[in-house]
Design an enzyme around this catalytic site. Structure first.
Site, PDB file in Angstrom:
ATOM      1  N   ASP A  50       0.832  -1.195   0.000  1.00  0.00           N
ATOM      2  CA  ASP A  50       0.000   0.000   0.000  1.00  0.00           C
ATOM      3  C   ASP A  50       0.875   1.257   0.000  1.00  0.00           C
ATOM      4  OD1 ASP A  50      -2.919   1.153   0.845  1.00  0.00           O
ATOM      5  OD2 ASP A  50      -1.330   2.255   1.874  1.00  0.00           O
ATOM      6  N   TYR A  55       2.805   9.922  -0.419  1.00  0.00           N
ATOM      7  CA  TYR A  55       3.968   9.428   0.345  1.00  0.00           C
ATOM      8  C   TYR A  55       5.296   9.729  -0.351  1.00  0.00           C
ATOM      9  CZ  TYR A  55       0.230   6.567   2.435  1.00  0.00           C
ATOM     10  OH  TYR A  55      -0.931   6.131   3.013  1.00  0.00           O
ATOM     11  N   LYS A  84      -3.047   5.894  -4.360  1.00  0.00           N
ATOM     12  CA  LYS A  84      -4.140   6.778  -3.953  1.00  0.00           C
ATOM     13  C   LYS A  84      -4.089   8.112  -4.690  1.00  0.00           C
ATOM     14  CE  LYS A  84      -3.789   4.744   0.675  1.00  0.00           C
ATOM     15  NZ  LYS A  84      -2.369   4.460   0.868  1.00  0.00           N
TER      16      LYS A  84
END
Length: 323
Positions: A50, A55, A84
């Protein structure tokens, strides 16, 4: 137990491994570490990885995945990778370019799951957290149903196998589920979830709509001063968890992860410590009793570690709802 075979079927027919490896690290951790620990996690048996544009490590995580494919440890289809869509790209016309940017960083042809990271739209641009001269976030106003339609198109284009959301409350989920002309339901809602904040109402809601709840912050939280209230208790020091861990000769972290898997929640274990990464995969080696589960349920005290207070004035701020 072979962790690779522990998977849950999503409402679009794809399968998600119940244990995932979370790759987020605070900015002070060198990006090269994301490469090392992701490779190590795959070697240890993790198949669900994930990450997110936010990030800023997709290049390294992608490199790790590709190197483990190249050396024969895994095939691409063995890996379930989640990315995401960040809040600065919620306008429908920005969705596909954002996903393509992630794919380019990863050097992969597709992701397995693409989710809306947070329902609060921020001003588009290169800055991840655009702020005004007073340090207040600069919001954008976007209809999340239109954002969702752009995700559906990404799925149709084969850029992602599945689509879902993160940090949505039940009303925001309902808005998408009730959208006229809905083509694909969200397969998941990734939210903060742990014994101090067990999300039982949201979990029931998601289960009733065949949406998988994915838990982040499952071990409490890293103490990130910009996100987390430092006065909150440490989950992994909880006496109840410790007692159950001792009884099973396991660690409190493993008990917290096992708890989620037994309630039908897909759980992300985030660690950059190799010893713990190896340990977390052992979540399949034991089982909690009904009494254990009840005792852990009893720890729920509505402690949210990540409340993203900066966004509280936005109409789509998700945490003003009970669930």
């Amino acid at each position: 137990m072979d962790p690779k075979s522990q998977r849950v079927k999503l409402n679009d027919g794809h399968f998600i491994p119940v244990l995932g490896f979370g790759t987020y690290a605070p900015p002070e951790v060198p990006k090269s570490e994301a490469l090392e620990v992701t490779k190590f996690a795959i070697e240890a048996g993790f198949r669900h990885i994930d990450s997110a544009h936010l990030y800023q490590n997709e290049e390294q995580v992608g490199q790790a995945i590709r190197s483990k494919i190249a050396d024969g440890t895994v095939k691409r289809e063995d890996i379930f990778y989640t990315s995401k869509l960040w809040s600065t790209s919620l306008r429908p016309e920005l969705v596909r370019p954002a996903l393509e940017k992630s794919l380019n960083n990863l050097q992969l042809d597709y992701v397995d799951l693409y989710i809306i990271h947070f329902p609060v739209a921020l001003k588009p641009g290169e800055t991840l957290f655009p702020t005004d001269e007073n340090g207040k976030p600069i919001f954008d106003s976007v209809d999340l149903c239109r954002t969702w339609e752009a995700l559906e198109k990404c799925k149709d284009a084969g850029l992602t196998k599945s689509i879902g959301v993160s940090n949505f409350n039940h009303k925001q989920l309902e808005k998408i589920l009730n959208k006229p002309g809905l083509k694909y339901k969200p397969v998941c809602n990734q939210v903060e979830c742990h014994p101090y904040f067990n999300q039982s109402k949201l979990l029931d809601f998601c289960k009733s709509h065949d949406i998988v709840l994915v838990a982040y912050g499952a071990l409490g939280s890293q103490r990130l001063k910009e996100w987390v209230n430092p006065n909150l208790p440490f989950l992994l020091e909880d006496p109840v968890l410790s007692a159950i861990a001792k009884k099973h000769k396991q660690t409190p972290a493993l008990v917290a992860l096992r708890y989620q898997i037994q309630r039908g929640v897909v759980v992300l274990a985030k660690s950059y410590n190799k010893k713990r990464i190896k340990e977390n995969i052992q979540v399949f080696d034991f089982e909690l009793t009904l009494e254990d589960m009840k005792a852990i349920d009893g720890l729920n005290s509505n402690i949210r570690y990540y409340d993203f207070q900066q966004a509280v004035d936005h109409p789509e701020y998700p945490y003003s709802e009970e669930y």
